[in-house]
Design a protein around this motif. Structure first.
Motif, PDB file in Angstrom:
ATOM      1  N   LYS A  55       1.070  -1.535  -0.511  1.00 54.85           N
ATOM      2  CA  LYS A  55       0.133   0.090  -0.092  1.00 54.85           C
ATOM      3  C   LYS A  55       1.040   0.903   0.008  1.00 54.85           C
ATOM      4  O   LYS A  55       0.586   2.078  -0.588  1.00 54.85           O
ATOM      5  CB  LYS A  55      -0.874   0.585   1.362  1.00 54.85           C
TER       6      LYS A  55
ATOM      7  N   HIS B 174      -0.768  -4.924  14.930  1.00 51.50           N
ATOM      8  CA  HIS B 174       0.398  -3.857  13.672  1.00 51.50           C
ATOM      9  C   HIS B 174      -0.618  -2.414  14.424  1.00 51.50           C
ATOM     10  O   HIS B 174      -1.807  -2.240  15.230  1.00 51.50           O
ATOM     11  CB  HIS B 174      -0.315  -3.653  12.133  1.00 51.50           C
TER      12      HIS B 174
ATOM     13  N   GLU C 247       6.038  -5.864   7.985  1.00 52.85           N
ATOM     14  CA  GLU C 247       5.789  -6.214   7.187  1.00 52.85           C
ATOM     15  C   GLU C 247       6.055  -3.768   7.241  1.00 52.85           C
ATOM     16  O   GLU C 247       5.096  -3.275   7.331  1.00 52.85           O
ATOM     17  CB  GLU C 247       3.937  -6.066   7.330  1.00 52.85           C
TER      18      GLU C 247
HETATM   19  N1  LLP Z   1       0.716  -3.928   8.666  1.00 50.90           N
HETATM   20  C1  LLP Z   1      -0.734  -3.215   8.408  1.00 50.90           C
HETATM   21  C2  LLP Z   1      -1.022  -4.612   8.557  1.00 50.90           C
HETATM   22  C3  LLP Z   1      -1.080  -2.139   7.855  1.00 50.90           C
HETATM   23  O1  LLP Z   1      -1.848  -1.525   8.026  1.00 50.90           O
HETATM   24  C4  LLP Z   1       0.242  -1.331   7.863  1.00 50.90           C
HETATM   25  C5  LLP Z   1      -0.151   0.814   6.834  1.00 50.90           C
HETATM   26  C6  LLP Z   1       1.480  -1.612   7.869  1.00 50.90           C
HETATM   27  C7  LLP Z   1       1.860  -2.780   7.601  1.00 50.90           C
HETATM   28  C8  LLP Z   1       2.635  -0.396   6.557  1.00 50.90           C
HETATM   29  O2  LLP Z   1       3.099   0.689   7.717  1.00 50.90           O
HETATM   30  P1  LLP Z   1       4.111   1.006   7.322  1.00 50.90           P
HETATM   31  O3  LLP Z   1       5.706   0.957   8.378  1.00 50.90           O
HETATM   32  O4  LLP Z   1       4.032   1.674   6.653  1.00 50.90           O
HETATM   33  O5  LLP Z   1       3.634   2.335   8.603  1.00 50.90           O
HETATM   34  N2  LLP Z   1      -1.327   6.672   4.575  1.00 50.90           N
HETATM   35  C9  LLP Z   1      -1.223   6.423   6.018  1.00 50.90           C
HETATM   36  C10 LLP Z   1      -0.086   5.627   5.976  1.00 50.90           C
HETATM   37  C11 LLP Z   1      -1.712   4.418   5.985  1.00 50.90           C
HETATM   38  C12 LLP Z   1      -0.823   3.258   7.183  1.00 50.90           C
HETATM   39  C13 LLP Z   1      -1.763   1.926   6.866  1.00 50.90           C
HETATM   40  N3  LLP Z   1      -1.056   0.249   7.597  1.00 50.90           N
HETATM   41  C14 LLP Z   1       0.138   7.739   6.050  1.00 50.90           C
HETATM   42  O6  LLP Z   1       0.520   8.119   4.569  1.00 50.90           O
HETATM   43  O7  LLP Z   1       0.792   8.089   6.503  1.00 50.90           O
END
Ligand code: LLP
Length: 384
Positions: free
Chosen positions: A50, A189, A267
């Motif tokens: 994502k 998470h 993740e």
């Molecule tokens: N795993 C799960 C279950 C998640 O919901 C997410 C992000 C990740 C992994 C990855 O997280 P990261 O390492 O990228 O923090 N659009 C928002 C961020 C939304 C994150 C959603 N979930 C922004 O632009 O800050």
């Protein structure tokens, strides 16, 4: 003003706005993780698609042998097309449709991260119809508040995500009684853009407690998926261009208790791809207001919605000019007063046609772009 180095000559003639990706920086980021993983053979990376689903970014990450964390059938297809093996794909999300579950089952993905008892029963039924057993983890809401923006914290009890921590024993019992799902681990998470390692330490403590409870119930706890969430330094993209992976992984090494052979899944999304991307726009007009000066650029919230949606900070640089700095509000053309990238920032004096770089935009930038105001989706430029 200290700025990133960009091949501006190559930008001439390109349609702005577009995403610029520094592929050497992406590769050194991925190398950093690979080096750390060499000493931790039970660690596995599933990149959170994502954050950025640009096919070339996905192909680069897949080429490191990492897996993918997907939240929709579309992401699963994008990951497979880019070379991620289905057996390295995990699938999360509170609202998986039957079509998406069937796609995951048909491809033989590694894991469904199940978020409710209701979803568990549907996966069991659909797998049963195919005569197969679905590999599942239970996503537990650890009820830990991470120090981040309210819209992107996910681990609190009142969030829609995961199975309530108190309800886990019941859902685990239900899982073990079903014929067409196999329990293989727990998923967590706690949120995104987290810079306090204490938050991850708190997650480890909660995970240790949960594992112990499962073991005491006589059940194999399977593996532990700690989700993503590591933040980056949006304020200093020219000094700190690689996230603090060392402190992050050290925290898990110190605080997460693992059993022999137990795998730990990560993740991460943002920390892998945010620093390597910048949104490149041009100044359309410099408008002198009564009390402020506006740099009106052709980039907008339709290409990068984070400032409008979360009031997120991204460093803005005029990469064409080196004239003395002036103070500007940097705004886009969209008919919304939230279409603002920065207020009262110092930029080298702006002229019509100057290139403006909005930094650290490689995560949740291109992947969240929209067609609002009939804007075309942004293109991309890869600096190999
Ligand atoms: N795993 C799960 C279950 C998640 O919901 C997410 C992000 C990740 C992994 C990855 O997280 P990261 O390492 O990228 O923090 N659009 C928002 C961020 C939304 C994150 C959603 N979930 C922004 O632009 O800050």
């Amino acid at each position: 003003m200290l700025k990133g180095s960009f091949p501006i000559k190559e930008f001439e003639g390109l349609r702005t706005p577009f995403y610029y990706y520094d592929m050497a920086l992406l590769r050194s980021t991925l190398d950093t993780i690979k080096d750390i993983f060499r000493d931790n053979p039970n660690y596995r990376m599933h990149y959170a698609v994502k954050a950025n689903n640009n096919p070339r970014i996905l192909r680069t990450i897949a080429s490191y042998g990492f897996g993918a964390d997907c939240v929709s059938g579309g992401e699963i297809r994008a990951a497979v097309d880019a070379g991620f093996k289905p057996s390295h794909i995990v699938f999360a999300g509170v609202g998986k449709s039957d079509e998406e579950i069937n796609l995951g089952l048909d491809l033989g993905i590694a894991r469904f991260n199940v978020e409710s008892a209701a979803e568990l029963l549907v996966i069991d039924e659909l797998a049963g119809k195919k005569g197969i057993v679905a590999p599942i983890s239970l996503r537990v809401n650890p009820d830990i508040g991470a120090h981040t923006h309210a819209n992107i914290t996910t681990g609190l009890a009142e969030n829609k995500f995961g199975i309530n921590y108190e309800q886990l024993p019941g859902v685990l019992k239900l899982t073990l009684g079903l014929n067409n799902v196999k329990f293989l681990g727990i998923h967590y998470h706690i949120g995104s853009q987290i810079l306090e390692m204490d938050d991850f330490a708190a997650l480890c403590n909660r995970a240790n407690f949960v594992t112990e409870k499962i073991v005491r119930a006589g059940v194999d706890p399977g593996d532990i998926n700690v989700g993503g969430g590591l933040g980056i330094d949006y304020h200093h993209p020219n000094h700190l261009d690689i996230a603090d992976f060392k402190s992050y992984f050290d925290t898990f090494r110190r605080f997460l208790q693992t059993r022999p052979g137990q795998l730990v899944h990560f993740e991460l999304g943002r920390s892998l791809v945010a620093p390597c991307g910048s949104l490149i726009s041009r100044v359309l007009y410099v408008k002198e207001g009564t009390s402020r000066k506006f740099a009106i650029i052709d980039g907008s919230m339709t290409e990068l919605i984070r400032p409008a949606l979360y009031k997120a900070y991204h460093r803005v640089e005029n990469i064409s000019s080196d004239e003395p700095e002036e103070i500007y509000d940097v705004v886009g053309p969209v008919c919304e007063s939230s279409d603002v990238f920065a207020k009262g920032v110092s930029l080298d004096k702006c002229h019509r046609g100057d290139f403006i770089a909005i930094r650290s935009a490689g995560a949740y930038g291109e992947s969240m772009a929209s067609g609002y105001n009939c804007h075309p989706l942004p293109g991309s430029f890869f600096n190999e």
